[in-house]
Scaffold this motif. Structure first.
Motif, PDB file in Angstrom:
ATOM      1  N   UNK A 110      53.020  67.377  55.943  1.00  6.81           N
ATOM      2  CA  UNK A 110      52.007  67.520  57.205  1.00  6.81           C
ATOM      3  C   UNK A 110      51.907  68.808  57.525  1.00  6.81           C
ATOM      4  N   UNK A 111      52.851  69.742  57.406  1.00  7.97           N
ATOM      5  CA  UNK A 111      52.862  71.227  57.652  1.00  7.97           C
ATOM      6  C   UNK A 111      52.095  72.023  56.978  1.00  7.97           C
ATOM      7  N   UNK A 112      51.954  71.617  55.543  1.00 12.14           N
ATOM      8  CA  UNK A 112      50.973  72.274  54.649  1.00 12.14           C
ATOM      9  C   UNK A 112      49.270  71.913  54.949  1.00 12.14           C
ATOM     10  N   UNK A 113      49.334  70.692  55.104  1.00  8.73           N
ATOM     11  CA  UNK A 113      47.831  70.121  55.496  1.00  8.73           C
ATOM     12  C   UNK A 113      47.417  70.659  56.774  1.00  8.73           C
ATOM     13  N   UNK A 114      48.298  71.033  58.018  1.00  9.27           N
ATOM     14  CA  UNK A 114      47.956  71.352  59.226  1.00  9.27           C
ATOM     15  C   UNK A 114      47.382  73.008  59.269  1.00  9.27           C
ATOM     16  N   UNK A 115      48.268  73.774  58.279  1.00 10.11           N
ATOM     17  CA  UNK A 115      48.120  75.052  58.115  1.00 10.11           C
ATOM     18  C   UNK A 115      47.147  75.409  57.267  1.00 10.11           C
ATOM     19  N   UNK A 116      46.749  74.819  56.358  1.00  4.11           N
ATOM     20  CA  UNK A 116      45.869  75.202  55.115  1.00  4.11           C
ATOM     21  C   UNK A 116      44.641  75.707  55.707  1.00  4.11           C
ATOM     22  N   UNK A 117      43.879  75.249  56.607  1.00  6.79           N
ATOM     23  CA  UNK A 117      42.611  75.660  56.967  1.00  6.79           C
ATOM     24  C   UNK A 117      42.885  77.290  57.692  1.00  6.79           C
ATOM     25  N   UNK A 118      43.940  77.396  58.192  1.00 10.19           N
ATOM     26  CA  UNK A 118      44.213  78.702  58.953  1.00 10.19           C
ATOM     27  C   UNK A 118      44.430  79.602  57.749  1.00 10.19           C
ATOM     28  N   UNK A 119      45.151  79.231  56.709  1.00  7.93           N
ATOM     29  CA  UNK A 119      45.468  80.136  55.567  1.00  7.93           C
ATOM     30  C   UNK A 119      44.333  80.244  54.747  1.00  7.93           C
ATOM     31  N   UNK A 120      43.444  79.626  54.599  1.00 12.36           N
ATOM     32  CA  UNK A 120      42.084  79.840  53.837  1.00 12.36           C
ATOM     33  C   UNK A 120      41.409  80.791  54.589  1.00 12.36           C
ATOM     34  N   UNK A 121      41.159  80.874  55.953  1.00 13.96           N
ATOM     35  CA  UNK A 121      40.749  81.932  56.814  1.00 13.96           C
ATOM     36  C   UNK A 121      41.226  83.407  56.550  1.00 13.96           C
ATOM     37  N   UNK A 122      42.744  83.322  56.689  1.00 18.14           N
ATOM     38  CA  UNK A 122      43.347  84.503  56.767  1.00 18.14           C
ATOM     39  C   UNK A 122      43.116  85.066  55.229  1.00 18.14           C
ATOM     40  N   UNK A 123      43.082  84.334  54.232  1.00 17.11           N
ATOM     41  CA  UNK A 123      42.662  84.719  52.925  1.00 17.11           C
ATOM     42  C   UNK A 123      41.446  85.333  52.711  1.00 17.11           C
ATOM     43  N   UNK A 124      40.451  84.791  53.278  1.00 19.59           N
ATOM     44  CA  UNK A 124      38.957  85.350  53.449  1.00 19.59           C
ATOM     45  C   UNK A 124      39.148  86.783  53.677  1.00 19.59           C
ATOM     46  N   UNK A 125      39.803  86.894  54.935  1.00 19.00           N
ATOM     47  CA  UNK A 125      39.980  88.233  55.689  1.00 19.00           C
ATOM     48  C   UNK A 125      40.798  89.333  54.842  1.00 19.00           C
TER      49      UNK A 125
END
Length: 338
Positions: free
Chosen positions: A104-119
């Motif tokens: 659940x932690x991975x699924x919750x954080x993944x959208x934020x991680x994707x945005x950080x990755x783009x930056x």
């Protein structure tokens, strides 16, 4: 313990693993009998194949001293997803902690991680320090994400907190003061985003009811504004802060950060003057914070709010410099602010 062992097996690069290495994972919080049960479970499922030539354990003869890892037998779960992401993400992002966290932690954080990755892929690691609201806006388009949206914990988990260079101690607030205005019951302050309007309005400050003219320096004011009362020795006094910045998504987000901290109001009359002239094209790359925009529009008439929303959606904006020095001075002097 079972989850920790599974995480270890996913990441382990060698083909064989010793019983001692596996047992080290259980140190301190798992009984040996429970550890043995888990190892035997993975042996029975074919994940661990005993290397019989290395002998058996003196503690439990059912356990072998070495095992060959058959990764194709590992259960397909979110760890495989994490592995795939790690290969594709910017190398500064460290996903290792997620192997020891619930799915659940991975699924919750993944959208934020994707945005950080783009930056990070676009800009690299930040070269200069920034306030928490500014860095949050740059990373995910939400200026309150780091302070109240769990962003600090996530950046720490990804081993990015130090690299983000987030200012923890504000610099002195840059402002000019009009001493006679200290006698007023409610102290008025005008903060402007850029240097040009600050200089344009500086000579007009003594002709107004305002105690101070503040140079915001973009996002910097969101960290430094905490020093306003301390620098002016006005703690406990009633005050009202107005803000005038570029009329674009980022300028509105800067205002919104101030609004949340000190109830700063948009200096509506300046923005209304901008709306009377053509809006240049630009700033299409900026992200819209819907909550910030709606809060900002609430200070305008329905027609003005519609006009602002439409021009921003169409990729237009207004820089503060759209008003001349004379126009800004006249608006500031002639408006009834309180």
């Amino acid at each position: 313990m079972k989850e920790r062992l599974l995480s270890f097996l996913y990441r382990y690069s060698k083909k064989t693993v010793s019983l001692g290495e596996l047992e080290n994972l259980a140190a301190g919080d798992t009984r040996f009998e429970d550890f043995a049960t888990i190892v035997l479970e993975y042996t029975n499922s074919g994940v661990l194949v005993p290397v019989k030539s290395h002998g058996t354990s003196l503690k439990n003869s059912l356990l072998h001293n070495s095992y060959r890892i058959v990764k194709s037998k590992l259960p397909l779960n979110y760890h495989r997803d994490i592995q795939t992401y790690q290969l594709a993400l910017d190398p500064h992002i460290d996903l290792d902690p997620y192997y020891n966290l619930p799915a659940a932690s991975w699924e919750q954080d993944r959208p934020w991680i994707e945005m950080i990755d783009v930056y990070l892929k676009k800009n690299g690691l930040p070269a200069v320090p920034a306030s928490a609201p500014e860095r949050a806006y740059q990373l995910v388009g939400d200026e309150k994400w780091i302070e109240t949206g769990g962003g600090k914990a996530l950046l720490e988990r990804l081993n990015l907190w130090e690299a983000m260079q987030i200012i923890s101690q504000p610099d002195p607030l840059m402002l000019a003061v009009n001493p006679p205005a200290l006698q007023r019951e409610t102290l008025l302050h005008l903060a402007v985003e850029n240097k040009t309007p600050f200089h344009a309005l500086l000579d007009t400050l003594p002709d107004t009811e305002f105690l101070s003219l503040i140079y915001g320096a973009g996002w910097k004011i969101t960290a430094d504004i905490v020093l306003l009362d301390k620098q002016l020795s006005t703690a406990g006094r009633a005050r009202r802060i107005y803000y005038f910045g570029d009329l674009d998504y980022e300028g509105i987000s800067i205002w919104y950060a101030l609004y949340r901290y000190c109830a700063a109001r948009p200096a509506v009359e300046f923005y209304q003057a901008l709306l009377q002239r053509p809006a240049p094209q630009g700033k299409e790359y900026q992200r819209c914070n819907d909550q910030a925009l709606q809060s900002f529009l609430n200070f305008f008439t329905p027609d003005q709010a519609k006009q602002i929303s439409q021009l921003l959606t169409a990729g237009h904006y207004y820089p503060q410099e759209g008003l001349t020095r004379t126009e800004m001075a006249h608006i500031w002097r002639s408006t009834r602010w309180i």
